[in-house]
Design a protein around this motif. Sequence first.
Motif, PDB file in Angstrom:
ATOM      1  N   PRO A 648     -43.821  54.458 -75.317  1.00 40.79           N
ATOM      2  CA  PRO A 648     -44.773  53.680 -74.514  1.00 40.79           C
ATOM      3  C   PRO A 648     -46.216  53.946 -74.912  1.00 40.79           C
ATOM      4  N   TYR A 649     -47.032  52.915 -74.812  1.00 37.20           N
ATOM      5  CA  TYR A 649     -48.475  53.027 -75.012  1.00 37.20           C
ATOM      6  C   TYR A 649     -49.140  52.959 -73.644  1.00 37.20           C
ATOM      7  N   SER A 650     -49.951  53.964 -73.341  1.00 39.02           N
ATOM      8  CA  SER A 650     -50.577  54.058 -72.022  1.00 39.02           C
ATOM      9  C   SER A 650     -52.000  53.523 -72.057  1.00 39.02           C
ATOM     10  N   TYR A 651     -52.366  52.816 -70.977  1.00 37.63           N
ATOM     11  CA  TYR A 651     -53.728  52.301 -70.791  1.00 37.63           C
ATOM     12  C   TYR A 651     -54.165  52.751 -69.403  1.00 37.63           C
ATOM     13  N   GLU A 652     -55.013  53.758 -69.356  1.00 33.03           N
ATOM     14  CA  GLU A 652     -55.325  54.402 -68.087  1.00 33.03           C
ATOM     15  C   GLU A 652     -56.616  53.868 -67.477  1.00 33.03           C
ATOM     16  N   PHE A 653     -56.560  53.652 -66.180  1.00 33.11           N
ATOM     17  CA  PHE A 653     -57.712  53.223 -65.389  1.00 33.11           C
ATOM     18  C   PHE A 653     -57.378  53.493 -63.929  1.00 33.11           C
ATOM     19  N   GLN A 654     -58.346  53.457 -63.080  1.00 30.19           N
ATOM     20  CA  GLN A 654     -58.133  53.717 -61.649  1.00 30.19           C
ATOM     21  C   GLN A 654     -58.623  52.518 -60.868  1.00 30.19           C
ATOM     22  N   THR A 655     -57.709  51.865 -60.136  1.00 28.02           N
ATOM     23  CA  THR A 655     -58.113  50.704 -59.347  1.00 28.02           C
ATOM     24  C   THR A 655     -57.048  50.382 -58.314  1.00 28.02           C
ATOM     25  N   ASN A 656     -57.354  49.431 -57.457  1.00 28.80           N
ATOM     26  CA  ASN A 656     -56.392  48.860 -56.522  1.00 28.80           C
ATOM     27  C   ASN A 656     -56.251  47.382 -56.833  1.00 28.80           C
ATOM     28  N   ALA A 657     -55.023  46.904 -56.892  1.00 27.39           N
ATOM     29  CA  ALA A 657     -54.802  45.487 -57.214  1.00 27.39           C
ATOM     30  C   ALA A 657     -53.369  45.112 -56.886  1.00 27.39           C
ATOM     31  N   ARG A 658     -53.154  43.793 -56.806  1.00 29.29           N
ATOM     32  CA  ARG A 658     -51.802  43.266 -56.612  1.00 29.29           C
ATOM     33  C   ARG A 658     -51.245  42.668 -57.900  1.00 29.29           C
ATOM     34  N   TYR A 659     -52.080  42.004 -58.657  1.00 26.64           N
ATOM     35  CA  TYR A 659     -51.652  41.326 -59.878  1.00 26.64           C
ATOM     36  C   TYR A 659     -52.197  42.071 -61.099  1.00 26.64           C
ATOM     37  N   ILE A 660     -51.390  42.131 -62.134  1.00 25.55           N
ATOM     38  CA  ILE A 660     -51.818  42.725 -63.400  1.00 25.55           C
ATOM     39  C   ILE A 660     -51.503  41.729 -64.514  1.00 25.55           C
ATOM     40  N   ARG A 661     -52.483  41.513 -65.384  1.00 23.56           N
ATOM     41  CA  ARG A 661     -52.299  40.562 -66.479  1.00 23.56           C
ATOM     42  C   ARG A 661     -52.642  41.233 -67.810  1.00 23.56           C
ATOM     43  N   LEU A 662     -51.767  41.069 -68.777  1.00 28.85           N
ATOM     44  CA  LEU A 662     -52.036  41.478 -70.152  1.00 28.85           C
ATOM     45  C   LEU A 662     -52.472  40.242 -70.921  1.00 28.85           C
ATOM     46  N   LEU A 663     -53.640  40.304 -71.489  1.00 34.93           N
ATOM     47  CA  LEU A 663     -54.219  39.165 -72.205  1.00 34.93           C
ATOM     48  C   LEU A 663     -54.335  39.531 -73.684  1.00 34.93           C
ATOM     49  N   PHE A 664     -53.823  38.644 -74.538  1.00 35.50           N
ATOM     50  CA  PHE A 664     -53.810  38.882 -75.979  1.00 35.50           C
ATOM     51  C   PHE A 664     -54.767  37.901 -76.651  1.00 35.50           C
ATOM     52  N   GLU A 665     -56.050  38.201 -76.521  1.00 32.18           N
ATOM     53  CA  GLU A 665     -57.093  37.278 -76.972  1.00 32.18           C
ATOM     54  C   GLU A 665     -57.092  37.095 -78.486  1.00 32.18           C
ATOM     55  N   ASP A 666     -56.682  38.129 -79.206  1.00 33.76           N
ATOM     56  CA  ASP A 666     -56.699  38.059 -80.667  1.00 33.76           C
ATOM     57  C   ASP A 666     -55.366  37.606 -81.250  1.00 33.76           C
ATOM     58  N   GLY A 667     -54.415  37.293 -80.383  1.00 34.41           N
ATOM     59  CA  GLY A 667     -53.104  36.883 -80.873  1.00 34.41           C
ATOM     60  C   GLY A 667     -52.316  38.045 -81.440  1.00 34.41           C
ATOM     61  N   GLY A 668     -51.333  37.720 -82.287  1.00 33.37           N
ATOM     62  CA  GLY A 668     -50.470  38.758 -82.835  1.00 33.37           C
ATOM     63  C   GLY A 668     -50.469  38.795 -84.342  1.00 33.37           C
ATOM     64  N   PHE A 669     -49.811  39.819 -84.885  1.00 26.31           N
ATOM     65  CA  PHE A 669     -49.702  39.971 -86.334  1.00 26.31           C
ATOM     66  C   PHE A 669     -48.646  39.035 -86.919  1.00 26.31           C
ATOM     67  N   ASN A 670     -47.758  38.530 -86.080  1.00 27.99           N
ATOM     68  CA  ASN A 670     -46.645  37.714 -86.539  1.00 27.99           C
ATOM     69  C   ASN A 670     -46.664  36.379 -85.812  1.00 27.99           C
TER      70      ASN A 670
END
Length: 682
Positions: A648-670
């Motif tokens: 796993p790759y961890s992305y650490e931050f501290q917040t309160n939220a209900r929704y989480i979105r991963l956005l891939f603005e640069d697209g992918g390698f494939n």
Amino acid sequence: MFNHSKFTRLFICVMLLIPLAISSTTFNQGSVHAKSEQNSLETSVISEVEKIIPTPQEVQYSESFLEIYTSNQFTAAIMLGEDSPPEDLAGAEFLQNGIERLVGHKIPILTVGDDISSYTTIISIGSVESNSFNKEMVSSHNLSIPENREGYIIHNVKENIKGKTENLNSKEDLGAQGKAFKNIVIVAGNQNIGSYYGSTSLAQMLKKSGEKVLLRGVTVRDWPDMEMRAIKDINNIEGFFSFDDGMDWMKFLPSTKMNMFSLCYTHLTESGWRNPSADYLNAVNEMANYSRDTGLIQFQHELNPGYTGGLPENDEEVTQLINLFKVSLDAGGESIMLAFDDQGSTDPSSHSELANTIYNTLQEDYDFTMVTVPEPYHFGYGNIISYLKEYTENLNPNIDVVWTGNELWSHFTTPEHVETWMSYTDPSYTKPPFYWHNDPVLDLTRSFTGWQQDLYYFEDHRVPFHGVDLTSGQYIWEEMQEYTSSGVIENIFRSTTAHQIYAIELADWMWNPDAYENNENTFLRAKRYYDTLIANPAHLKKATASSEFRYPYGPERAVDGITSRDNVENAWATASGVSTIDSWWKVDLGLVREMKGVRVKYREFEGKAYMVPKSVTVQVSDDNQNWRTVIEKSDHVPNEGDIYKSNPYSYEFQTNARYIRLLFEDGGFNSLIELSEFEVIE
């Protein structure tokens, strides 16, 4: 030596339960009284599936509940002693996280001496050494904590105390209104680990009722029957455990009340024990450090020199092997395993001599336990009689000797089999064998890599000793503590969610063998415990995405607890023929809650990173409309085509939220982007 009277044990248990029932009467009356004051509180008889797992030695469930959260505020708080040890804090946080999953808010954690006047219920966690309030309660109510170091009690009383708990001997009578009366839930361990175990038991009594959170009344006096309750991993064609998987299991196992994780010697197959990799040494250090720093689980370091490069050939290499064991013991490990199984050497004298040399050298500087696996470890070996006699003739009696039962995959081991094994050992070695359980159920997951891997649990609801009549009295399983030197180690084979649920069932058997039932209720209890308190908060929550490839590559695949590997096509993938730039994946946790970050497992294929994004942005929202960025365009992702083991790759931050979105603005390698699993860090 092995005769055991079930009638005698039953009589003792009944006599022990008599004072428990008497003491819990006060609690039951208190619950009725609380109900008369709060008529909105429900009552219900507990179902089999709702009961605590592992099954406590002594337990009484109330039909009544305490109210701990209502009208958007807590009416209860957790209380710890000053300078609480990590085990007490971990127990409080386990309970706190369980409540947060229900309402999205954290119950306050106070310290003895803090103002408690605004709360009607106090949950006090800690041993009599770590929590002075529990010390007073245990003494004043004449409570009996089990002598076993892992033992604990949960007891409920109603106390008339001041707004602060710092002066416990100064109680005040506020008259008929009784405003100072508090419901006190005492969770007290013999030692700190017992307090943690008690907290995991109490958390299973939580219930959501409308907008309220309730806590079922329960009185428990509990301890394990076996000293060592271990899980071992494996890393070869049979297993696929990475170091990250092993660390995840070390953090998971304490919640099951298992108390040891054993890192398999197969992690040294490629490098050999003489030249361990930096990754291996780092993993050993990290796991041993975790054991030392948390106090929640022991770490066992396994070495099989004959299997991983050959037995030491001279004194210098013996010292090198000893120094490798020292890596874990110096870092906080508490147990070692020296194995001679599945390797070419069959010389029992040289094996026992090596075991003695290692033990005698290390015991001068370390406090540890040692188990050995002989070359023949079940009755299928033709040389077992002569080998065991010679192997145990001069073996240090502090060293345990492992077997897997009468067979490699044993479900039908009897007391007679144990006696036969012991008749093969030298008369000077009087210990029964230490039991290594190779479960035939898990053999299916080892032999058939696709077996039920498209579900996060075993579809047929299998449990340990599936199909065995445990009530027949023929086998050792119900009285396992009588037929092992100090415990059981289980070869789990896989790191999947299904195996974690199975491990909860195994822990139920290891903790209290004669109460264990190999039926569907045990599976359902384990699954309920996993789903409600152990699984990461995103598990099985509603997921959506900008696009999807086709079935079975929907967004829900990233929160189903199943890691995608070569033989398991289980990942979210973007649609074919569509640009991956600005694609996204999103999960709805169902309520606003605190989080410390997220973890992402990217797609692994043929042992390499596959369909990986170029960067990832993490955004959160309370309403699915207004988004705030907590991680922006991180390039902390695997490189496409590099060696990758689903770590796993961890992305650490501290917040309160209900929704989480991963956005891939640069697209992918494939041509696509794929996600295997997504988790919220609590």
